[in-house]
Every structure is written in structure tokens, then in C-alpha cells.
Design a protein around this motif. Structure first.
Motif, short mmCIF file in Angstrom:
data_model
loop_
_atom_site.label_atom_id
_atom_site.label_comp_id
_atom_site.label_asym_id
_atom_site.label_seq_id
_atom_site.Cartn_x
_atom_site.Cartn_y
_atom_site.Cartn_z
N VAL A 1 38.11 39.90 50.60
CA VAL A 1 39.67 39.53 49.81
C VAL A 1 40.69 39.58 50.59
N ASN A 2 40.85 40.36 51.48
CA ASN A 2 42.06 40.70 52.34
C ASN A 2 41.81 39.43 53.53
N ASN A 3 40.88 39.22 53.96
CA ASN A 3 40.68 38.19 55.02
C ASN A 3 40.75 36.78 54.55
N ASN A 4 41.06 36.44 53.53
CA ASN A 4 41.30 35.20 52.78
C ASN A 4 42.42 35.16 52.36
N THR A 5 43.67 34.44 53.10
CA THR A 5 44.94 34.66 52.93
C THR A 5 45.37 33.69 51.70
N TYR A 6 44.36 32.72 51.42
CA TYR A 6 44.90 31.91 50.02
C TYR A 6 44.50 32.62 48.86
N LEU A 7 43.68 33.57 48.57
CA LEU A 7 43.46 34.36 47.52
C LEU A 7 44.51 35.52 47.25
N TYR A 8 45.09 35.69 45.98
CA TYR A 8 45.84 36.66 45.70
C TYR A 8 45.27 37.98 45.32
N GLN A 9 43.87 38.07 44.45
CA GLN A 9 43.25 39.10 44.24
C GLN A 9 41.87 38.53 43.53
N ILE A 10 40.95 39.46 43.68
CA ILE A 10 39.52 39.27 43.02
C ILE A 10 39.36 40.61 42.32
N ARG A 11 39.34 40.43 40.94
CA ARG A 11 39.14 41.84 40.01
C ARG A 11 37.91 41.78 39.08
N VAL A 12 37.33 42.68 39.00
CA VAL A 12 36.21 42.84 37.84
C VAL A 12 36.44 43.81 37.01
N TYR A 13 36.55 43.24 35.65
CA TYR A 13 36.93 44.23 34.49
C TYR A 13 35.48 44.58 33.77
N VAL A 14 35.56 45.76 33.40
CA VAL A 14 34.24 46.44 33.10
C VAL A 14 34.59 47.02 31.57
N TRP B 1 39.43 28.23 33.81
CA TRP B 1 40.89 28.36 34.46
C TRP B 1 42.05 29.12 33.56
N LYS B 2 42.66 29.58 34.14
CA LYS B 2 44.14 30.33 33.36
C LYS B 2 45.18 30.03 34.37
N TYR B 3 46.44 29.61 33.73
CA TYR B 3 47.35 29.19 34.85
C TYR B 3 48.58 29.83 34.19
N GLY B 4 49.72 29.86 35.16
CA GLY B 4 51.12 30.14 35.07
C GLY B 4 51.40 31.42 34.27
N TYR B 5 50.54 32.56 34.86
CA TYR B 5 50.77 34.06 34.17
C TYR B 5 51.12 34.56 35.18
N LYS B 6 51.88 36.01 34.84
CA LYS B 6 52.45 36.75 35.84
C LYS B 6 51.46 38.03 35.87
N ASP B 7 51.20 38.78 36.97
CA ASP B 7 50.38 39.95 37.05
C ASP B 7 51.02 41.16 36.56
N GLY C 1 30.41 42.27 32.85
CA GLY C 1 31.90 42.41 33.41
C GLY C 1 32.55 41.00 33.37
N VAL C 2 33.61 41.13 33.54
CA VAL C 2 34.56 39.81 33.62
C VAL C 2 35.17 39.62 35.09
N LEU C 3 34.86 38.61 35.97
CA LEU C 3 35.31 38.55 37.06
C LEU C 3 36.50 37.45 37.17
N GLU C 4 37.59 37.94 37.53
CA GLU C 4 38.89 37.09 38.02
C GLU C 4 39.20 36.93 39.35
N VAL C 5 39.06 35.67 39.59
CA VAL C 5 39.48 35.25 41.34
C VAL C 5 40.75 34.42 41.07
N ALA C 6 41.89 35.11 41.63
CA ALA C 6 43.20 34.84 41.49
C ALA C 6 43.95 34.11 42.65
N MET C 7 44.77 33.22 42.33
CA MET C 7 45.53 32.71 43.51
C MET C 7 46.98 32.48 43.00
N TYR C 8 48.33 32.48 43.94
CA TYR C 8 49.24 31.96 43.48
C TYR C 8 49.38 30.52 43.21
#
Length: 601
Positions: free
Chosen positions: A116-129, A161-167, A198-205
Motif C-alpha cells: 500500500v505504501n509503495n503505491n502513491t496513488y492509493l490512500y488506504q486499503i482496509r479489511v473490516y472483520v 464504488w463509494k464517493y465523496g466521503y471523509k475518513d 470480511g469487507v475490503l475497502e480500497v480507497a483513493m483521494y
């Protein structure tokens, strides 16, 4: 067109010559200037359309690249066996030793975090259990209850896809992200035997996904419309006008599913270049707007400068052409001035230096005509002298109306000297009555003037009787200013006295009332006299309408017929008088005339 032709024919020859020259110069200049500036505006619009198409191509390529990054990251997490085994164990409720958890964190979670850190385009990748007892391993693994803090959460939320929300996962994240909006792809992680693990969230600004939107200015801005119809703007661009404009654009282009659409658009005095790019990968639409009104205004200002310069050139050209034309027509105007002197009576004038051209021949012919006119004038003058000597008119026997007024004023002064004010007042009323009767007016008079005449008339009538006839008036000011034929109300009052009141011989009232009736007004004259039966009213109607012939004499309705005829002649057939009466009670005459709000008809 005929008026213009007559005006042109009335101009001087030098002015006509000037106008014709200006027309042949001005029209080509206007056509050329119009074509040139139209071409400049058209080229500007085409350049803006090309630039818009290029921007949308670049924006679309950036979106595809970012979507591919999110999709590949999603697939990477879904295919990670170590993560999948851990989530399956949590789903089954297996217990992990501390050593096993540390091993999983140092090996699998750390590897995912590096990716995740090596990909500068991504904001976060999170898994919810969905496990209350699971040990959270930030920034990858979280309990599902934390996802409820995100704005898109609800019990029956859908994946995609989910749009326009804040972390809002943690309160400190808002300060770290600078309140930047996020988009993400939510994916269900499933095990064949256990179902969802689980639920996988791949986020980007949002500004990473749509840099073209978040680099907007007042004249160049954009918006992303997601599949739910929500609009996403850069901060400060989300105005009411912009929202309405985007929704109008979406509605106008709703049939366009895949292809880019770039076009010129006008709305509310603003001229815009619109770029419309469907994004199937995101189930949304990218709209980009370039307000070119300021650029077109510069071209218009240049056009105005050109027009002003053109007007100046035309004025100078008109002066020059006019001077040349005057020089060419100098001899003609000399002859014309001589003719004007002749018109003023100077028949002794002789046009000199006529010359041998066409103008000289015209001068010679005018000299001959002047000689003949002088001879005819002398003969006519002798004849007129004989006629004038016989035109003596005797005007001494005509009585001047002012003589009568002066005599009445003298009698009034004599009465006042003797302090006989009743006679003085009566003479005053008589003088006003005569003045009104004998005064010639070219048109109608106002109701107010007619009412004053009636008052003077009643003051003289009351001298005859032992009883008093009072006049009660209730007429609005607007009706007092209306115009009616002269002497059209007084005959009605006179008729009321002689046929309704005189036989009763007692104090009584004549009541005058004005009523506004839409576009008309009604003047009612009511007396409390003997009244009439229905048969008498019907006979009177026939006399004033002309169904029954009337002749001179009292009581035959000739006065009312004259009033009726004059009103219809002045205003039309729909106007006139109406009669209402009850035997032994009253008689009411209603005069209907058209209402004029300015007070003159």
C-alpha cells in the motif's frame, strides 16, 4: 419604405450623392467586418472545443489508470492466502496464540502494508472483520464496527464504488487528511464454506482520481456525477448555478452512454464549452465546463473599437464627398438661390453669367419666365385694387357678447351698493349661465363644468318658487373630469323640475350620483317628484328612441331625445340614457358614457 423614399427625395442633391457614395462604401465594409469577427469567434470556439476534447482524453486516461490500480490492489488482497486463512479462522472462532498473531502481523500484514505504501496513488486499503474479539492490526485489519463511522454506512449498504466521503475512522484522521474527500471500492471477501469473512475497502483521494475537477477555477471547472445522481465538485465551485447547469447538461445528454460529447452551449447570458464523458468503469459521468464569455467579450470589445474607427472614417469620408458634390453643383445652387428670392417676391431679379452648359440654359429660361410673371403680376394688381375698394362691411349692428356681460356686471354692482345681495347673487348666476351658454367650445365639456352650470340654473329657478329645490351631489373626482356633450345634463334637471317637482310645490331634492362601471361610468339624476307609471315610461322610451315622432311642446320628451341623440353621436350606440320611475315616488335618469382614466374623451 415609402416614408424613407419620400425623405430621400426631399434631400438636397449633394446630400443624395453623399449618401449613395457612403452606401456603396459602408455596406461592403460592414459585411467584411461582420464576416471577419464572426470568423474570429468561430475559430476561438473551435479551439476551445479541441482543448476541451484533449482535457477529457487526458482525464479519462487518468481515471482508467487509477481504476486499474484499485482493481489490481483489490485482486492482490483477495488472492493473499495468509490473509484469507486468518479471516477464515476468525470466522470459525479459532483462537490464535500471541506468537502466531505476531508472526501473522510481521509476515503478512507488514507485506500488505508495504504494498500500500509503495503505491502513491492509493490512500488506504482496509479489511473490516465481523468479530468483536479480533485484535486490530492497523493500518490493515479493523473490526467491522469501525466501518459504521463512515458516512456511507447503513445496515443494508451495497458493495461497489463509494464517493465523496471523509475518513472518520479515527478523530485524528480528519486533521491528517486535511478534510480531503475519498472514494473507494468496497468488495466482499468470501470463503467457500464460511460465506463472507470480511469487507475490503480500497480507497483513493477524490482529487487523485479526478485531478481535472479539483484543479478548477472560476471559468474552468468540472463535476463528477455518480450513479446515484450525486454531484461532486471542488471546494468553492459547488454554487447553485453550477449545480443547476450540471443537472441540465446531464438531462440533455442522458441518451449518450459511451462516447465523449463536446459542444458549445449558451445559458443565462453565458457562453460555455461543455465536455461530457461517460465513465462506465465508475458508473458515473464526468462533466467539464469552460466559461469562454470573457474571451468572447474581448473579441466584442475589439469589434466595438473597429466600429468606432469605421464610423470616424465614414464621417470624414462623408464630409469630403459632400464638399466635392457641392463644388460640382455650385452653379445649380446659385440658380436655386435666385429662384428662392423670386418666391419671396423679388421679380426684378436677373440670373447673370448663365454659361453654355445645361445649367446655363436653365438660367436663361428662368429669366424669360420672370419677365412674363412681372407682366401678369402688374395686370392682376390693378384688378385687385378695384375689387378691394368695393369690400366695405358693416359690423356696427352686431351685438358683442361682452357688452351683455359688462351690463350685467354694472347691474350687479348697483345691487351691491344698495346691499341687495339676493339680486346680486341672482345676476352673478345669470351671468355665469349666459357665459356658459354663449361660450363656443370646439369639443365636449367636463362633467364638473356642466354641474356648475346646473347649480347656477337652480339658483335662478329657486327665485321663481316659494319652495326650495336642493341639489345633492355624490360624484367621484374621476367622473367629474370626464367629458360629455355641452348642455346634456341640464335638460334632464329641467325636465325633472317641470314634470316631476313643480306640480308638488314643496321643498325637495334633486340627487346626482356618479358610479364607475368597469370601462363606463353612469351619472344618475333622481328627483323625488310625482314619478311615472310603467306605461308612461314605455311611451317616453319610444319618443327618445325615435320610434314615435316628437314635436315641439312641453312633456313630449324632445329634450331627453336631444340628449340621447348627442350622446350616441359622440360615443356610440351602446351609450345613452335609461329611465327608472315609480308613480308617486321618484324618477331616475341614468346617463351612461365611456370612462377615460385620463379624464378626457
Amino acid at each position: 419604405m415609402k416614408r424613407i423614399k419620400n425623405w430621400f427625395q426631399g434631400l438636397k442633391l449633394n446630400n443624395k450623392f453623399t449618401i449613395i457614395c457612403l452606401i456603396f462604401v459602408t455596406i461592403p465594409m460592414i459585411v467584411l467586418a461582420g464576416w471577419m469577427f464572426w470568423n474570429i469567434e468561430d475559430n476561438l470556439i473551435n479551439e476551445k472545443l479541441s482543448a476541451m476534447k484533449f482535457k477529457l482524453d487526458m482525464a479519462y486516461a487518468q481515471v482508467i489508470k487509477n481504476v486499474d490500480t484499485i482493481n489490481m490492489s483489490t485482486q492482490f488482497f483477495l488472492s493473499d492466502q495468509g490473509l484469507k486463512d486468518f479471516l477464515s479462522a476468525e470466522k470459525r472462532g479459532d483462537n490464535y496464540t500471541t506468537e502466531a498473531l505476531l508472526d501473522f502481523y510481521n509476515r503478512d500484514v507488514a507485506s500488505l502494508e508495504r504494498m500500500v505504501n509503495n503505491n502513491t496513488y492509493l490512500y488506504q486499503i482496509r479489511v473490516y472483520v465481523d468479530s468483536d474479539g479480533m485484535q486490530e492490526m492497523m493500518p490493515i485489519l479493523y473490526r467491522r464496527e469501525r466501518m459504521q463511522r463512515l458516512s456511507f454506512w447503513r445496515e443494508d449498504f451495497s458493495y461497489g464504488w463509494k464517493y465523496g466521503y471523509k475518513d472518520n475512522l479515527f478523530s485524528s484522521y480528519g486533521q491528517l487528511t486535511g478534510e480531503r474527500e475519498i472514494l473507494s471500492l468496497l468488495t466482499s471477501m468470501e470463503d467457500y464454506g464460511l460465506g463472507e469473512i470480511g469487507v475490503l475497502e480500497v480507497a483513493m483521494y477524490m482529487d487523485t482520481m479526478f485531478p481535472v475537477i479539483y484543479e478548477s477555477s472560476e471559468t474552468l471547472w468540472g463535476s463528477f456525477a455518480d450513479g446515484d445522481g450525486n454531484l461532486h465538485f471542488a471546494q468553492g465551485i459547488d454554487t447553485e448555478f453550477n449545480q443547476k447547469l450540471i443537472r441540465t447538461i446531464l438531462k440533455d445528454n442522458q441518451n449518450i452512454k459511451d462516447d465523449m460529447h463536446v459542444y458549445f452551449y449558451k445559458t443565462q447570458g453565458r457562453q460555455l464549452v461543455i465536455g461530457y464523458q461517460p465513465l462506465r468503469e465508475l458508473n458515473g459521468i464526468l462533466v467539464y465546463v469552460d466559461d469562454i464569455e470573457s474571451d468572447l467579450t474581448k473579441i466584442r470589445n475589439q469589434r466595438y473599437v473597429f466600429v468606432l474607427c469605421g464610423i470616424l472614417v465614414i464621417v470624414l469620408l462623408a464630409v469630403l464627398v459632400n464638399k466635392v458634390a457641392k463644388g460640382m453643383l455650385k452653379q445649380f445652387y446659385s440658380i436655386l438661390r435666385s429662384i428662392r428670392k423670386v418666391q419671396k417676391g423679388d421679380l426684378d431679379l436677373v440670373i447673370e453669367n448663365c454659361g453654355s452648359n445645361e445649367m446655363g440654359e436653365l438660367g436663361d429660361q428662368i429669366n424669360k419666365m420672370l419677365y412674363n410673371i412681372k407682366q401678369l403680376t402688374t395686370d392682376n394688381l390693378n384688378h385687385e385694387l378695384l375689387v378691394k375698394n368695393t369690400e366695405i362691411r358693416a359690423l356696427q349692428n352686431q351685438i358683442n357678447a361682452h357688452f351683455i356681460y359688462n351690463v350685467l356686471e354694472s347691474i350687479k354692482m348697483m345691487a351691491e351698493i344698495k346691499e341687495d345681495y339676493d339680486i346680486s347673487d341672482a345676476i352673478t348666476s345669470l351671468g355665469k349661465l349666459l357665459r356658459y351658454s354663449m361660450k363656443w367650445v370646439p369639443g365636449n365639456v367636463t362633467v364638473e363644468e356642466e354641474l356648475e352650470y346646473i347649480r347656477n340654473y337652480l339658483s335662478l329657478i329657486n327665485l321663481r318658487f316659494d319652495y326650495e329645490i336642493y341639489l345633492s351631489v355624490n360624484i367621484p373626482q374621476v367622473i367629474l373630469k370626464q367629458r360629455i356633450p355641452k348642455m346634456s345634463l341640464q335638460p334632464i334637471v329641467e325636465n325633472a323640475i317641470y314634470h316631476g317637482i313643480e306640480q308638488m310645490a314643496e321643498d325637495t331634492n334633486i340627487y346626482m350620483k356618479g358610479i364607475e362601471d368597469k370601462e363606463d361610468c353612469i351619472i344618475e339624476i333622481t328627483d323625488a317628484g310625482r314619478g311615472m307609471s310603467e306605461e308612461e315610461v314605455e311611451n317616453l322610451y319610444k319618443r327618445i328612441s325615435g320610434e314615435v315622432e316628437v314635436s315641439g311642446g312641453a312633456g313630449n320628451g324632445i329634450g331627453l331625445k336631444n340628449v340621447q341623440d348627442r350622446i350616441k353621436i359622440n360615443f356610440g350606440e351602446k351609450y345613452g340614457i335609461e329611465i327608472a320611475s315609480k308613480l308617486g315616488c321618484y324618477t331616475k335618469i341614468m346617463v351612461r358614457i365611456p370612462m377615460n382614466k385620463e379624464g378626457s374623451i
